[in-house]
Write a protein that holds these residues in place. Sequence first.
Motif, PDB file in Angstrom:
ATOM      1  N   LYS A  71       0.832  -1.208   0.000  1.00 38.03           N
ATOM      2  CA  LYS A  71       0.000   0.000   0.000  1.00 38.03           C
ATOM      3  C   LYS A  71       0.866   1.258   0.000  1.00 38.03           C
ATOM      4  O   LYS A  71       0.571   2.235  -0.681  1.00 38.03           O
ATOM      5  CB  LYS A  71      -0.925  -0.002   1.220  1.00 38.03           C
ATOM      6  CG  LYS A  71      -2.022  -1.055   1.161  1.00 38.03           C
ATOM      7  CD  LYS A  71      -2.907  -0.984   2.392  1.00 38.03           C
ATOM      8  CE  LYS A  71      -4.012  -2.033   2.326  1.00 38.03           C
ATOM      9  NZ  LYS A  71      -4.873  -1.990   3.536  1.00 38.03           N
ATOM     10  N   VAL A  72       1.954   1.221   0.800  1.00 41.26           N
ATOM     11  CA  VAL A  72       2.855   2.378   0.854  1.00 41.26           C
ATOM     12  C   VAL A  72       3.504   2.627  -0.500  1.00 41.26           C
ATOM     13  O   VAL A  72       3.618   3.765  -0.958  1.00 41.26           O
ATOM     14  CB  VAL A  72       3.931   2.165   1.936  1.00 41.26           C
ATOM     15  CG1 VAL A  72       4.983   3.259   1.867  1.00 41.26           C
ATOM     16  CG2 VAL A  72       3.293   2.142   3.329  1.00 41.26           C
ATOM     17  N   LEU A  73       3.923   1.547  -1.171  1.00 44.04           N
ATOM     18  CA  LEU A  73       4.558   1.685  -2.484  1.00 44.04           C
ATOM     19  C   LEU A  73       3.586   2.229  -3.521  1.00 44.04           C
ATOM     20  O   LEU A  73       3.952   3.063  -4.354  1.00 44.04           O
ATOM     21  CB  LEU A  73       5.105   0.328  -2.941  1.00 44.04           C
ATOM     22  CG  LEU A  73       6.311  -0.214  -2.160  1.00 44.04           C
ATOM     23  CD1 LEU A  73       6.671  -1.604  -2.639  1.00 44.04           C
ATOM     24  CD2 LEU A  73       7.499   0.722  -2.314  1.00 44.04           C
ATOM     25  N   ILE A  74       2.319   1.782  -3.471  1.00 42.68           N
ATOM     26  CA  ILE A  74       1.306   2.280  -4.408  1.00 42.68           C
ATOM     27  C   ILE A  74       1.056   3.764  -4.181  1.00 42.68           C
ATOM     28  O   ILE A  74       0.974   4.561  -5.127  1.00 42.68           O
ATOM     29  CB  ILE A  74      -0.001   1.481  -4.259  1.00 42.68           C
ATOM     30  CG1 ILE A  74       0.208   0.028  -4.734  1.00 42.68           C
ATOM     31  CG2 ILE A  74      -1.132   2.133  -5.050  1.00 42.68           C
ATOM     32  CD1 ILE A  74      -0.982  -0.865  -4.502  1.00 42.68           C
ATOM     33  N   ALA A  75       0.934   4.161  -2.890  1.00 36.59           N
ATOM     34  CA  ALA A  75       0.711   5.577  -2.570  1.00 36.59           C
ATOM     35  C   ALA A  75       1.888   6.436  -3.023  1.00 36.59           C
ATOM     36  O   ALA A  75       1.707   7.536  -3.563  1.00 36.59           O
ATOM     37  CB  ALA A  75       0.484   5.740  -1.066  1.00 36.59           C
ATOM     38  N   ALA A  76       3.102   5.939  -2.828  1.00 38.85           N
ATOM     39  CA  ALA A  76       4.289   6.682  -3.252  1.00 38.85           C
ATOM     40  C   ALA A  76       4.334   6.818  -4.773  1.00 38.85           C
ATOM     41  O   ALA A  76       4.702   7.865  -5.303  1.00 38.85           O
ATOM     42  CB  ALA A  76       5.551   5.973  -2.749  1.00 38.85           C
ATOM     43  N   ALA A  77       3.942   5.759  -5.475  1.00 41.77           N
ATOM     44  CA  ALA A  77       3.936   5.806  -6.943  1.00 41.77           C
ATOM     45  C   ALA A  77       2.947   6.850  -7.453  1.00 41.77           C
ATOM     46  O   ALA A  77       3.251   7.615  -8.374  1.00 41.77           O
ATOM     47  CB  ALA A  77       3.591   4.428  -7.506  1.00 41.77           C
ATOM     48  N   PHE A  78       1.757   6.903  -6.836  1.00 41.01           N
ATOM     49  CA  PHE A  78       0.769   7.906  -7.229  1.00 41.01           C
ATOM     50  C   PHE A  78       1.294   9.309  -6.977  1.00 41.01           C
ATOM     51  O   PHE A  78       1.084  10.231  -7.781  1.00 41.01           O
ATOM     52  CB  PHE A  78      -0.539   7.695  -6.467  1.00 41.01           C
ATOM     53  CG  PHE A  78      -1.472   6.724  -7.136  1.00 41.01           C
ATOM     54  CD1 PHE A  78      -2.055   7.022  -8.359  1.00 41.01           C
ATOM     55  CD2 PHE A  78      -1.763   5.508  -6.548  1.00 41.01           C
ATOM     56  CE1 PHE A  78      -2.907   6.132  -8.989  1.00 41.01           C
ATOM     57  CE2 PHE A  78      -2.622   4.597  -7.162  1.00 41.01           C
ATOM     58  CZ  PHE A  78      -3.197   4.911  -8.390  1.00 41.01           C
ATOM     59  N   ALA A  79       1.960   9.506  -5.837  1.00 39.62           N
ATOM     60  CA  ALA A  79       2.503  10.827  -5.504  1.00 39.62           C
ATOM     61  C   ALA A  79       3.544  11.255  -6.526  1.00 39.62           C
ATOM     62  O   ALA A  79       3.573  12.421  -6.953  1.00 39.62           O
ATOM     63  CB  ALA A  79       3.107  10.804  -4.104  1.00 39.62           C
ATOM     64  N   VAL A  80       4.395  10.328  -6.940  1.00 42.73           N
ATOM     65  CA  VAL A  80       5.429  10.638  -7.931  1.00 42.73           C
ATOM     66  C   VAL A  80       4.800  10.993  -9.274  1.00 42.73           C
ATOM     67  O   VAL A  80       5.225  11.936  -9.950  1.00 42.73           O
ATOM     68  CB  VAL A  80       6.390   9.440  -8.091  1.00 42.73           C
ATOM     69  CG1 VAL A  80       7.317   9.649  -9.280  1.00 42.73           C
ATOM     70  CG2 VAL A  80       7.206   9.246  -6.825  1.00 42.73           C
ATOM     71  N   ILE A  81       3.751  10.254  -9.662  1.00 43.77           N
ATOM     72  CA  ILE A  81       3.075  10.524 -10.935  1.00 43.77           C
ATOM     73  C   ILE A  81       2.435  11.912 -10.926  1.00 43.77           C
ATOM     74  O   ILE A  81       2.544  12.674 -11.893  1.00 43.77           O
ATOM     75  CB  ILE A  81       2.012   9.441 -11.209  1.00 43.77           C
ATOM     76  CG1 ILE A  81       2.687   8.093 -11.486  1.00 43.77           C
ATOM     77  CG2 ILE A  81       1.132   9.832 -12.397  1.00 43.77           C
ATOM     78  CD1 ILE A  81       1.725   6.930 -11.596  1.00 43.77           C
ATOM     79  N   ILE A  82       1.757  12.251  -9.809  1.00 40.99           N
ATOM     80  CA  ILE A  82       1.111  13.557  -9.709  1.00 40.99           C
ATOM     81  C   ILE A  82       2.137  14.679  -9.747  1.00 40.99           C
ATOM     82  O   ILE A  82       1.955  15.692 -10.425  1.00 40.99           O
ATOM     83  CB  ILE A  82       0.271  13.629  -8.420  1.00 40.99           C
ATOM     84  CG1 ILE A  82      -0.917  12.656  -8.503  1.00 40.99           C
ATOM     85  CG2 ILE A  82      -0.231  15.054  -8.177  1.00 40.99           C
ATOM     86  CD1 ILE A  82      -1.693  12.542  -7.219  1.00 40.99           C
ATOM     87  N   LEU A  83       3.253  14.504  -9.022  1.00 37.59           N
ATOM     88  CA  LEU A  83       4.295  15.525  -9.011  1.00 37.59           C
ATOM     89  C   LEU A  83       4.915  15.695 -10.386  1.00 37.59           C
ATOM     90  O   LEU A  83       5.143  16.824 -10.846  1.00 37.59           O
ATOM     91  CB  LEU A  83       5.374  15.139  -7.998  1.00 37.59           C
ATOM     92  CG  LEU A  83       6.573  16.096  -7.883  1.00 37.59           C
ATOM     93  CD1 LEU A  83       6.098  17.477  -7.465  1.00 37.59           C
ATOM     94  CD2 LEU A  83       7.593  15.563  -6.893  1.00 37.59           C
ATOM     95  N   ALA A  84       5.165  14.572 -11.066  1.00 35.09           N
ATOM     96  CA  ALA A  84       5.745  14.645 -12.412  1.00 35.09           C
ATOM     97  C   ALA A  84       4.811  15.356 -13.379  1.00 35.09           C
ATOM     98  O   ALA A  84       5.243  16.172 -14.197  1.00 35.09           O
ATOM     99  CB  ALA A  84       6.066  13.236 -12.916  1.00 35.09           C
ATOM    100  N   ALA A  85       3.508  15.065 -13.272  1.00 37.10           N
ATOM    101  CA  ALA A  85       2.528  15.716 -14.146  1.00 37.10           C
ATOM    102  C   ALA A  85       2.484  17.214 -13.892  1.00 37.10           C
ATOM    103  O   ALA A  85       2.392  18.022 -14.825  1.00 37.10           O
ATOM    104  CB  ALA A  85       1.146  15.102 -13.925  1.00 37.10           C
ATOM    105  N   ALA A  86       2.559  17.602 -12.614  1.00 37.60           N
ATOM    106  CA  ALA A  86       2.538  19.031 -12.273  1.00 37.60           C
ATOM    107  C   ALA A  86       3.763  19.744 -12.818  1.00 37.60           C
ATOM    108  O   ALA A  86       3.665  20.860 -13.345  1.00 37.60           O
ATOM    109  CB  ALA A  86       2.455  19.203 -10.755  1.00 37.60           C
ATOM    110  N   LEU A  87       4.933  19.097 -12.710  1.00 35.61           N
ATOM    111  CA  LEU A  87       6.154  19.714 -13.223  1.00 35.61           C
ATOM    112  C   LEU A  87       6.124  19.837 -14.742  1.00 35.61           C
ATOM    113  O   LEU A  87       6.520  20.863 -15.297  1.00 35.61           O
ATOM    114  CB  LEU A  87       7.367  18.886 -12.794  1.00 35.61           C
ATOM    115  CG  LEU A  87       7.709  18.929 -11.290  1.00 35.61           C
ATOM    116  CD1 LEU A  87       8.831  17.947 -10.981  1.00 35.61           C
ATOM    117  CD2 LEU A  87       8.090  20.337 -10.874  1.00 35.61           C
TER     118      LEU A  87
END
Length: 209
Positions: A71-87
């Motif tokens: 669950k932690v890895l999935i949440a971290a992956a989503f956070a990275v995707i959102i941050l990358a999209a914002a950048l």
Amino acid sequence: MKCDVVQDLLPSYADGLTSEESNREIEKHLKTCEKCSKYYREMTGEVPEILPKADVTDAALIVGMRKKRKKVLIAAAFAVIILAAALVWTFTGYSMGSRNVLSSDVKLSYGLKENGAYLELTPKGGELEFNGMTENIEDSSGNIIGTRTYLKALSFRKGLFVKGSMGWENEMAGDAYICEWVLEFSDKTITIRNGELISEENISSSEQN
């Protein structure tokens, strides 16, 4: 019992076909033989009930930790995707400006201040680029009675970190002095004189193209 005998009996044991005496011998063997115990777990796909209580608890704890880690890895992956999209959106928006600049893309502020007039443009979620020129306003006798500044919107670049306003101030030499700004956007031309809105002229689609 030897390992090869126990492993031959395990399929029947798992299906409940062996005798009680055989069950006791098999279970006794599984408690002390890691090889046969592992073979049984692989065959049944679950932890056997005959394992000691401490082993069952440890196995359940390991399973729980694995689920939590997943669950932690999935949440971290989503956070990275959102941050990358914002950048990507931010820097793409900064480098790719639209030349179709609408009057609604900016907030206009204007008026009189002390001995002059002022104009301020604040872009809404981006950065504006203008090109301008100023000319003198003369009366019939050739006397300079004011200035007129033309400002043409060239591009509007959206982005999170490119906000910024721009402003102008002109001193007015007397009550009859004219201080005028003419702002040209893709959809309309706005004229501001001596701190007041004078006109808004819509630009037709054919003129925009």
